[in-house]
Write a protein that holds these residues in place. Sequence first.
Motif, short mmCIF file in Angstrom:
data_model
loop_
_atom_site.label_atom_id
_atom_site.label_comp_id
_atom_site.label_asym_id
_atom_site.label_seq_id
_atom_site.Cartn_x
_atom_site.Cartn_y
_atom_site.Cartn_z
N SER A 214 0.84 -1.21 0.00
CA SER A 214 0.00 0.00 0.00
C SER A 214 0.87 1.26 0.00
CB SER A 214 -0.96 0.01 1.19
OG SER A 214 -0.24 0.02 2.41
N GLY A 215 2.04 1.19 0.65
CA GLY A 215 2.96 2.32 0.65
C GLY A 215 3.47 2.62 -0.76
N PHE A 216 3.74 1.56 -1.54
CA PHE A 216 4.17 1.74 -2.93
C PHE A 216 3.05 2.39 -3.74
CE2 PHE A 216 4.59 -0.38 -7.24
CZ PHE A 216 5.57 0.47 -7.72
N ASP A 217 1.83 1.92 -3.54
CA ASP A 217 0.69 2.52 -4.25
C ASP A 217 0.52 3.99 -3.87
OD1 ASP A 217 0.06 0.28 -5.71
OD2 ASP A 217 -1.46 -0.43 -4.30
N ASN A 218 0.63 4.31 -2.58
CA ASN A 218 0.51 5.70 -2.14
C ASN A 218 1.62 6.57 -2.72
OD1 ASN A 218 -1.78 5.11 -0.65
ND2 ASN A 218 -0.63 4.75 1.23
N TRP A 219 2.84 6.02 -2.80
CA TRP A 219 3.97 6.74 -3.37
C TRP A 219 3.70 7.05 -4.84
CZ3 TRP A 219 7.48 6.00 -7.29
CH2 TRP A 219 8.60 6.83 -7.28
N LYS A 220 3.15 6.07 -5.57
CA LYS A 220 2.85 6.29 -6.99
C LYS A 220 1.76 7.34 -7.17
CE LYS A 220 1.99 2.01 -8.11
NZ LYS A 220 1.67 0.82 -8.93
N VAL A 221 0.76 7.34 -6.28
CA VAL A 221 -0.31 8.34 -6.36
C VAL A 221 0.28 9.74 -6.16
CG1 VAL A 221 -2.34 9.24 -5.17
CG2 VAL A 221 -2.19 6.80 -5.72
N LEU A 222 1.13 9.89 -5.16
CA LEU A 222 1.74 11.19 -4.90
C LEU A 222 2.63 11.63 -6.08
CD1 LEU A 222 2.11 13.57 -3.02
CD2 LEU A 222 3.89 12.28 -1.83
N LEU A 223 3.41 10.70 -6.62
CA LEU A 223 4.25 11.02 -7.79
C LEU A 223 3.38 11.49 -8.95
CD1 LEU A 223 7.05 11.04 -9.17
CD2 LEU A 223 6.60 8.65 -9.81
N GLU B 33 14.15 18.15 -10.08
CA GLU B 33 13.97 19.49 -9.50
C GLU B 33 12.48 19.82 -9.34
OE1 GLU B 33 15.01 24.03 -10.77
OE2 GLU B 33 16.54 22.50 -11.18
N GLU B 34 11.69 19.49 -10.35
CA GLU B 34 10.24 19.73 -10.28
C GLU B 34 9.61 18.96 -9.11
OE1 GLU B 34 6.24 18.52 -12.81
OE2 GLU B 34 8.20 18.20 -13.72
N VAL B 35 10.00 17.70 -8.95
CA VAL B 35 9.44 16.87 -7.89
C VAL B 35 9.84 17.41 -6.52
CG1 VAL B 35 9.61 14.57 -6.84
CG2 VAL B 35 9.20 14.80 -9.29
N GLU B 36 11.07 17.83 -6.38
CA GLU B 36 11.52 18.38 -5.10
C GLU B 36 10.78 19.68 -4.77
OE1 GLU B 36 15.71 19.40 -2.86
OE2 GLU B 36 15.73 18.19 -4.67
N THR B 37 10.66 20.56 -5.73
CA THR B 37 9.96 21.83 -5.52
C THR B 37 8.49 21.61 -5.17
OG1 THR B 37 11.45 22.96 -7.04
CG2 THR B 37 9.34 24.04 -6.60
N LYS B 38 7.83 20.75 -5.91
CA LYS B 38 6.41 20.49 -5.66
C LYS B 38 6.20 19.83 -4.30
CE LYS B 38 3.98 21.36 -9.54
NZ LYS B 38 3.71 20.44 -10.60
N SER B 39 7.10 18.93 -3.91
CA SER B 39 6.93 18.30 -2.59
C SER B 39 7.12 19.33 -1.48
CB SER B 39 7.87 17.10 -2.43
OG SER B 39 9.22 17.49 -2.47
N THR C 159 -1.51 17.17 1.41
CA THR C 159 -0.72 17.43 2.61
C THR C 159 0.44 16.45 2.70
OG1 THR C 159 -2.08 15.97 3.96
CG2 THR C 159 -2.71 18.29 3.90
N MET C 160 1.48 16.88 3.38
CA MET C 160 2.66 16.06 3.58
C MET C 160 3.46 16.66 4.72
SD MET C 160 5.83 15.36 0.88
CE MET C 160 4.79 14.85 -0.45
N VAL C 161 3.92 15.83 5.63
CA VAL C 161 4.80 16.32 6.69
C VAL C 161 6.24 16.06 6.27
CG1 VAL C 161 3.08 16.01 8.53
CG2 VAL C 161 4.67 14.16 8.00
N MET C 162 7.19 16.68 6.99
CA MET C 162 8.60 16.60 6.62
C MET C 162 9.10 15.16 6.47
SD MET C 162 11.41 18.05 5.81
CE MET C 162 11.90 19.64 6.38
N SER C 163 8.73 14.29 7.41
CA SER C 163 9.22 12.90 7.34
C SER C 163 8.67 12.18 6.10
CB SER C 163 8.87 12.13 8.61
OG SER C 163 7.46 12.07 8.78
N GLU C 164 7.43 12.49 5.71
CA GLU C 164 6.86 11.89 4.50
C GLU C 164 7.59 12.41 3.26
OE1 GLU C 164 2.17 11.21 5.38
OE2 GLU C 164 2.87 13.30 5.23
N ARG C 165 7.91 13.69 3.26
CA ARG C 165 8.63 14.27 2.12
C ARG C 165 10.00 13.62 1.97
NH1 ARG C 165 12.63 17.79 1.31
NH2 ARG C 165 12.62 18.97 -0.62
#
Length: 184
Positions: free
Chosen positions: A78-87, A134-140, A152-158
């Motif tokens: 589920s973590g992999f799926d959530n990571w793909k959704v955020l990406l 760079e785009e991914v880092e800026t957007k996160s 939403t995202m907290v520092m540890s998630e980022r």
Amino acid sequence: MGLDISIYREVIPLEMPPGIDFNTREWDEYNEKNGVIHPGNDPLYLDWVGNHQEVAGDYQDGLYQGYYSEGFRAGSYSGFDNWKVLLSMIVDENSNTKDWKERPFIDLLGMGVEGFIGYPMTSKLCNEFRGRREEVETKSDLIMMGFIEGKTMVMSERERFLDRYDSWERGFCLTKEEGILLFH
């Protein structure tokens, strides 16, 4: 349980050794000793992508021997799926393509938790990861600071998100000339 990724380079076809049957202890020992890989992909994923040759590249169904380079943990299923959704949320916001098959990272976003991606698809994904870092880092950063509504995202998630991004980029770039990423 979770999703692990093994990175194999210098992958070559291998003949089935005579006198050894699949699903035996002898086969397992042979595999372990000789670095045997038997990659395969879910037919539903191949239908979704539309072309086995694109995903599998030079590696059709069969046995292969390869140099195990390294691996990484992609997280829980589920973590992999959530990571793909955020990406996908991060890169889709700037995507101007109407055809979903032309979206960035689409070949990874549709992947399940078993199978493999081979060269030359790994080369394409390496370039996509490198070209969007760079785009991914800026957007996160913007998500973490609350500037993108509804996300939403907290520092540890980022940090975890970017660590996984870096692992995927490294994996695809290590196999960009010949090799596979094996999902297991």
